[in-house]
Design a protein around this motif. Structure first.
Motif, PDB file in Angstrom:
ATOM      1  N   ASN A   1      29.961  55.210  76.466  1.00 52.14           N
ATOM      2  CA  ASN A   1      31.321  55.681  76.184  1.00 52.14           C
ATOM      3  C   ASN A   1      32.235  54.456  76.260  1.00 52.14           C
ATOM      4  OD1 ASN A   1      33.626  57.177  75.834  1.00 52.14           O
ATOM      5  ND2 ASN A   1      33.345  58.462  77.647  1.00 52.14           N
ATOM      6  N   PRO A   2      32.129  53.552  75.273  1.00 51.96           N
ATOM      7  CA  PRO A   2      32.666  52.193  75.360  1.00 51.96           C
ATOM      8  C   PRO A   2      34.100  52.018  75.849  1.00 51.96           C
ATOM      9  CG  PRO A   2      31.404  52.446  73.356  1.00 51.96           C
ATOM     10  CD  PRO A   2      31.498  53.807  73.989  1.00 51.96           C
ATOM     11  N   ASP A   3      35.030  52.798  75.356  1.00 45.63           N
ATOM     12  CA  ASP A   3      36.429  52.576  75.706  1.00 45.63           C
ATOM     13  C   ASP A   3      36.966  53.578  76.734  1.00 45.63           C
ATOM     14  OD1 ASP A   3      36.669  50.352  74.007  1.00 45.63           O
ATOM     15  OD2 ASP A   3      37.030  51.658  72.280  1.00 45.63           O
ATOM     16  N   PHE A   4      36.083  54.217  77.479  1.00 49.73           N
ATOM     17  CA  PHE A   4      36.503  55.234  78.438  1.00 49.73           C
ATOM     18  C   PHE A   4      37.582  54.712  79.374  1.00 49.73           C
ATOM     19  CE2 PHE A   4      36.187  57.498  82.494  1.00 49.73           C
ATOM     20  CZ  PHE A   4      36.370  58.807  82.070  1.00 49.73           C
ATOM     21  N   TYR A   5      37.394  53.511  79.920  1.00 49.38           N
ATOM     22  CA  TYR A   5      38.329  52.980  80.913  1.00 49.38           C
ATOM     23  C   TYR A   5      39.559  52.335  80.295  1.00 49.38           C
ATOM     24  CZ  TYR A   5      35.250  54.472  84.549  1.00 49.38           C
ATOM     25  OH  TYR A   5      34.513  55.263  85.383  1.00 49.38           O
ATOM     26  N   LEU A   6      39.675  52.409  78.985  1.00 46.80           N
ATOM     27  CA  LEU A   6      40.913  51.993  78.322  1.00 46.80           C
ATOM     28  C   LEU A   6      42.054  52.907  78.775  1.00 46.80           C
ATOM     29  CD1 LEU A   6      42.085  50.080  76.103  1.00 46.80           C
ATOM     30  CD2 LEU A   6      41.623  51.919  74.481  1.00 46.80           C
ATOM     31  N   LYS A   7      41.738  54.159  78.998  1.00 46.74           N
ATOM     32  CA  LYS A   7      42.754  55.148  79.389  1.00 46.74           C
ATOM     33  C   LYS A   7      42.334  55.994  80.602  1.00 46.74           C
ATOM     34  CE  LYS A   7      45.992  54.400  76.361  1.00 46.74           C
ATOM     35  NZ  LYS A   7      47.356  54.060  76.763  1.00 46.74           N
ATOM     36  N   HIS A   8      41.475  55.434  81.455  1.00 43.44           N
ATOM     37  CA  HIS A   8      41.075  56.126  82.684  1.00 43.44           C
ATOM     38  C   HIS A   8      41.038  55.126  83.835  1.00 43.44           C
ATOM     39  CE1 HIS A   8      39.608  58.961  79.653  1.00 43.44           C
ATOM     40  NE2 HIS A   8      39.801  59.880  80.579  1.00 43.44           N
TER      41      HIS A   8
ATOM     42  N   PHE B   1      39.883  54.074  87.963  1.00 43.76           N
ATOM     43  CA  PHE B   1      38.629  54.045  88.716  1.00 43.76           C
ATOM     44  C   PHE B   1      38.170  55.452  89.099  1.00 43.76           C
ATOM     45  CE2 PHE B   1      36.354  53.934  92.764  1.00 43.76           C
ATOM     46  CZ  PHE B   1      35.307  53.069  92.441  1.00 43.76           C
ATOM     47  N   ASP B   2      39.134  56.336  89.359  1.00 43.89           N
ATOM     48  CA  ASP B   2      38.818  57.711  89.755  1.00 43.89           C
ATOM     49  C   ASP B   2      38.422  58.601  88.572  1.00 43.89           C
ATOM     50  OD1 ASP B   2      41.250  58.002  88.444  1.00 43.89           O
ATOM     51  OD2 ASP B   2      42.324  58.774  90.203  1.00 43.89           O
ATOM     52  N   LYS B   3      38.361  58.028  87.381  1.00 42.96           N
ATOM     53  CA  LYS B   3      37.995  58.704  86.126  1.00 42.96           C
ATOM     54  C   LYS B   3      39.073  59.658  85.617  1.00 42.96           C
ATOM     55  CE  LYS B   3      33.007  58.304  86.550  1.00 42.96           C
ATOM     56  NZ  LYS B   3      31.725  58.982  86.389  1.00 42.96           N
ATOM     57  N   GLU B   4      40.239  59.626  86.267  1.00 39.35           N
ATOM     58  CA  GLU B   4      41.357  60.443  85.807  1.00 39.35           C
ATOM     59  C   GLU B   4      42.116  59.677  84.727  1.00 39.35           C
ATOM     60  OE1 GLU B   4      42.059  63.616  86.826  1.00 39.35           O
ATOM     61  OE2 GLU B   4      40.170  63.455  87.947  1.00 39.35           O
ATOM     62  N   TYR B   5      42.779  60.422  83.820  1.00 38.75           N
ATOM     63  CA  TYR B   5      43.559  59.793  82.758  1.00 38.75           C
ATOM     64  C   TYR B   5      44.613  58.861  83.351  1.00 38.75           C
ATOM     65  CZ  TYR B   5      46.541  58.902  78.812  1.00 38.75           C
ATOM     66  OH  TYR B   5      47.263  58.250  77.835  1.00 38.75           O
ATOM     67  N   SER B   6      44.769  57.689  82.732  1.00 38.06           N
ATOM     68  CA  SER B   6      45.757  56.717  83.181  1.00 38.06           C
ATOM     69  C   SER B   6      46.132  55.806  82.029  1.00 38.06           C
ATOM     70  CB  SER B   6      45.179  55.868  84.325  1.00 38.06           C
ATOM     71  OG  SER B   6      45.987  54.744  84.572  1.00 38.06           O
ATOM     72  N   ASP B   7      47.440  55.622  81.805  1.00 37.91           N
ATOM     73  CA  ASP B   7      47.882  54.670  80.779  1.00 37.91           C
ATOM     74  C   ASP B   7      47.467  53.246  81.141  1.00 37.91           C
ATOM     75  OD1 ASP B   7      49.090  56.469  79.045  1.00 37.91           O
ATOM     76  OD2 ASP B   7      51.019  56.374  80.091  1.00 37.91           O
ATOM     77  N   TYR B   8      47.277  52.994  82.437  1.00 37.32           N
ATOM     78  CA  TYR B   8      46.913  51.656  82.902  1.00 37.32           C
ATOM     79  C   TYR B   8      45.443  51.338  82.635  1.00 37.32           C
ATOM     80  CZ  TYR B   8      51.347  51.663  85.376  1.00 37.32           C
ATOM     81  OH  TYR B   8      52.680  51.695  85.678  1.00 37.32           O
ATOM     82  N   GLY B   9      44.625  52.368  82.581  1.00 37.67           N
ATOM     83  CA  GLY B   9      43.196  52.152  82.437  1.00 37.67           C
ATOM     84  C   GLY B   9      42.656  51.395  83.633  1.00 37.67           C
ATOM     85  N   CYS B  10      41.564  50.705  83.401  1.00 38.55           N
ATOM     86  CA  CYS B  10      40.923  49.901  84.440  1.00 38.55           C
ATOM     87  C   CYS B  10      40.151  48.816  83.699  1.00 38.55           C
ATOM     88  CB  CYS B  10      39.968  50.796  85.237  1.00 38.55           C
ATOM     89  SG  CYS B  10      39.369  50.063  86.766  1.00 38.55           S
ATOM     90  N   PRO B  11      40.145  47.568  84.166  1.00 36.14           N
ATOM     91  CA  PRO B  11      39.370  46.549  83.458  1.00 36.14           C
ATOM     92  C   PRO B  11      37.932  47.025  83.236  1.00 36.14           C
ATOM     93  CG  PRO B  11      40.718  45.521  85.131  1.00 36.14           C
ATOM     94  CD  PRO B  11      40.816  47.010  85.351  1.00 36.14           C
TER      95      PRO B  11
END
Length: 186
Positions: A29-36, A38-48
């Protein structure tokens, strides 16, 4: 932290910046952390996060890590500081620890480019993950040095392991600020 989220592939830290974050990897799921987060919740910040076709444990010749350039100074915004040669002079290394190992990387090149274009000026640095030959590796490093904002005096050669940090850069459409570093400790 790995027990909290097994997508964790490492931790990145750069002194005197806000860059001090977990780094995630989800090849399926390549870009999952673009908008999630560390807790896997949606986030505009994402996570590296690590590009899907890179392998942190093997590792790939080049592990590409993406992070947002947030206006509040978080995520990879502080890569902007590396536009200044003076800042680089005092901050030549990056710490990237995997789940199993601690590593230091020395910065080879800092450059700006743009993506999503067939223009010869566009450098698709994200295509370089593993070198087929020493010539492929050298060609990648040569292009990084050619685009460099300043000369670090550091190079890399076939067999070296690299990390590439990438964030948006707003001086032009689809711009990217990229920092390439080679591993100097095991």
């Amino acid at each position: 932290m790995y027990q909290q989220n097994s997508d964790l592939s490492g931790w990145i830290r750069i002194e005197d910046t806000n860059i001090n974050y977990p780094v995630m990897h989800t090849p399926d799921n390549p870009d999952f952390y673009l908008k999630h987060g560390f807790d896997k919740e949606y986030s505009d910040y994402g996570c590296p996060y690590v590009q899907e076709n890179c392998d942190v444990q093997l590792p790939s010749d080049n592990v590409i890590i993406y992070g947002h350039h947030m206006k509040n100074g978080s995520m990879f915004c502080d890569l902007e500081k590396f536009k200044s040669q003076d800042f680089w002079q005092e901050h030549k290394t990056i710490s990237f620890n995997t789940v199993t190992d601690r590593y230091e990387y020395e910065i080879v090149s800092v450059f700006k480019t743009f993506v999503y274009s067939d223009s010869p000026e566009s450098f698709k640095y994200y295509h370089f993950v593993n070198a087929e030959t020493s010539e492929d590796f050298s060609a990648f490093i040569d292009r990084c040095k050619e685009l460099a904002l300043y000369d670090t005096g550091v190079s890399a050669e076939y067999g070296d392991k690299l990390i590439t940090l990438s964030t948006c850069e707003y001086s032009r459409t689809n711009g990217r600020l990229v920092v390439v570093a080679k591993r100097i400790s095991n």
